[in-house]
Design a protein around this motif. Sequence first.
Motif, mmCIF file in Angstrom:
data_model
loop_
_atom_site.group_PDB
_atom_site.id
_atom_site.type_symbol
_atom_site.label_atom_id
_atom_site.label_comp_id
_atom_site.label_asym_id
_atom_site.label_seq_id
_atom_site.Cartn_x
_atom_site.Cartn_y
_atom_site.Cartn_z
ATOM 1 N N ASN A 12 -33.059 13.427 27.435
ATOM 2 C CA ASN A 12 -33.059 13.979 26.082
ATOM 3 C C ASN A 12 -32.198 13.138 25.143
ATOM 4 O O ASN A 12 -32.588 12.837 24.007
ATOM 5 C CB ASN A 12 -32.538 15.424 26.103
ATOM 6 N N CYS A 51 -33.922 9.705 24.331
ATOM 7 C CA CYS A 51 -35.082 9.886 23.442
ATOM 8 C C CYS A 51 -34.628 10.210 22.018
ATOM 9 O O CYS A 51 -35.173 9.673 21.036
ATOM 10 C CB CYS A 51 -35.979 11.000 23.971
ATOM 11 N N ASP A 52 -33.641 11.083 21.907
ATOM 12 C CA ASP A 52 -33.151 11.453 20.575
ATOM 13 C C ASP A 52 -32.546 10.253 19.859
ATOM 14 O O ASP A 52 -32.761 10.050 18.649
ATOM 15 C CB ASP A 52 -32.102 12.559 20.705
ATOM 16 N N GLU A 53 -31.781 9.443 20.576
ATOM 17 C CA GLU A 53 -31.164 8.271 19.964
ATOM 18 C C GLU A 53 -32.209 7.245 19.528
ATOM 19 O O GLU A 53 -32.082 6.628 18.456
ATOM 20 C CB GLU A 53 -30.174 7.620 20.939
ATOM 21 N N LYS A 72 -40.871 11.879 23.231
ATOM 22 C CA LYS A 72 -40.139 12.619 24.257
ATOM 23 C C LYS A 72 -41.090 13.461 25.119
ATOM 24 O O LYS A 72 -40.985 13.474 26.346
ATOM 25 C CB LYS A 72 -39.090 13.526 23.627
ATOM 26 N N PRO A 101 -42.291 10.852 16.987
ATOM 27 C CA PRO A 101 -41.764 12.175 17.344
ATOM 28 C C PRO A 101 -42.301 12.732 18.662
ATOM 29 O O PRO A 101 -41.624 13.531 19.314
ATOM 30 C CB PRO A 101 -42.209 13.054 16.159
ATOM 31 N N GLU A 118 -35.213 7.931 18.640
ATOM 32 C CA GLU A 118 -35.910 8.465 17.471
ATOM 33 C C GLU A 118 -35.050 8.296 16.210
ATOM 34 O O GLU A 118 -35.571 7.980 15.145
ATOM 35 C CB GLU A 118 -36.255 9.944 17.688
ATOM 36 N N LYS A 119 -33.738 8.477 16.360
ATOM 37 C CA LYS A 119 -32.832 8.264 15.214
ATOM 38 C C LYS A 119 -32.917 6.826 14.703
ATOM 39 O O LYS A 119 -32.796 6.564 13.503
ATOM 40 C CB LYS A 119 -31.392 8.571 15.628
#
Length: 648
Positions: A521, A524-526, A538, A535, A528-529
């Motif tokens: 998680n 994936c979040d990093e 993930k 989007p 996307e940032k």
Amino acid sequence: MEFEYPRLRQLIFIIITANKEINGSTLASELKVSERTLRSDIKVLNKELQKYKLEIVNVRAKGYKVIVNDNDLFDEFKRNVVEHDQSFPVNTYEERIKYLLLILINAREPVSIDYILDSIFISYNTLNNYLAELKNTLEKYHLGLHKKGETIELVGTEIDKRACIIDKLEDKNYKEYIMQFSKSEKNLFTNVDLDLLLRLVSSFFENHFTEISDYTRKNIAVHLALSISRSKSGHIMESFSKNVLLKPETEPIFSEFFKTINSEFNIDISEPERKYVIYHIALNDPNIILNKSQELNQEIKCSIELFLDKIMNIYEFDFHNDDVLKKNLYQHLKSVVKINSLEQTRKNPLLDVILSTFPLAYEVTATSVDVIEDKLKLKLSRDEISFITLHVGASLERNSGTSYSKKNAAIICGSGTATASLLRAKLSSFDDYLNITGIYSYAEYQTKDLSKNDFLISTVPLLGSKLPIVQIDLANYASDSMELYEFLTTTLNDEKNLNNLFQSDSIFINKKPISRKEALNFLCDEMEKLDIVNPDFKDKMFERENMYSTAIGGQIAIPHPIKASSKQSRVGLLISNDPISWDENGNKVKYVFLLAIRPEDYPKIQSLFSFLVNLQNDEKFKNMISKCKSSDEVMVVIKYSIKNSQLN
């Protein structure tokens, strides 16, 4: 040598096999006696050991050990007592469990508990613990243990017992397995001349059928040995329900073969035993099975096209013009369909090797093979998918367009044409300086004149060769190819492409315990940032992760989405100080490489997978990484490793 009572044999065995002092409380506990009784036992035992000039002494603050005053007498003692004419060694817990299984599975009537205790040198309570574990193992084979009074009996059908023998008592160390019969195999089949049997099997296939691999030849020989051995010892198979529909022209050939077996081994192989042997030959060589539907051949060809279409759609690898791949897949799938008709699957001895060494080829295969399953109404196991991976991997290598910077060499490969084809394809990178004169099995190597070669490339150890040997283990190809590099003096430089995939802003060092889900998680979040992934990246990544583990060994995992969902190609890296529990196979991961690759870049990033495979055994990389305090420092290490990596 006979002891005054059985416990003395167990006592001396434990002390000798401990290879160090063993304290009295531990020894007494193992024997289930008091320390006072232990001292009395040692006093009695020392009297019996005098003729071998041996003495058990208690070393202060350490424990009991054996003093040897005559090495020749000690060797004689070990032969007569410790080895005890056993078919299997019983030095470790696992070996004792196996030997207990051997005793029970070979017995024709209930076995005395006293006999077991005396044979594997354990106490009554320890035996109960062993039986509890063995019971769990046997349940998988529909076998059970029946304890009555002071006896134990293994109950179940003969076919289930043989399946258990093959899985639990037959050690299949790949390299050793194909080269010769091991000591344990010779002890397992004491009433069979295994060398004669292997010669008969080899002659049978050479004279009547297509070429088979060393591994397949050995598989067939082992099952035939099991049939002969069990029949001779009275473990008769009363019936065998699985009937193989043979090609008509093969039936008289098999009839003559069994006549030879009966004559050479002084046995009369029953009809169920013949069916059993033919069934296992068919599993290893499906070409003997009658193809009942010619229409299915067209279905197979159609499934291959669908398979290649899906690969191109997801990864943009275009294999449609690779006639070699199509031919190999067609022959392979014909075999799979025939094996499926036997309601059985087969094992791939190189499964773990393929998963860890060819992750891109396996990825491409595993995510696209469902169209073959749907078209042919099959369910392919991971073993079978890995067989197909070999063909896809060979095609990737042939079509990669990679060139390396001419000596004659023959390839010795014991695991079959698919593996040999993959190895040959991997070596095609050296074609400017290397001429492959032929591909031979280990059996052929022993009879062929290969002296015109400059050296040999082998996947198995070769003893006594007059030519230089470059041994290549497919599980460690990157490292082993360094020796080949010494002959051919070439290196692939893919620095620029690889360096562009790594950037310090997508590298993270984690100093706290973290779960697999949390790590994924976070990465994936990093990403996307940083606007690297879409989007839905993930969700696709977790969908892919649920298919099979992305741990490739060496504490490395390479998670990625089931279908590309990236705006740019980048590798995110999370380094965890504490190993992450990654999957149900017990893999621990410290280096999580999240692969975010655009579809159009997939054909260009084979070198990335090669680089990551190299890192599995790169202790220098791991040592340097462990000293890094920032992502910039990690980036320096990665660039250094890329620069010094022998890419394949």
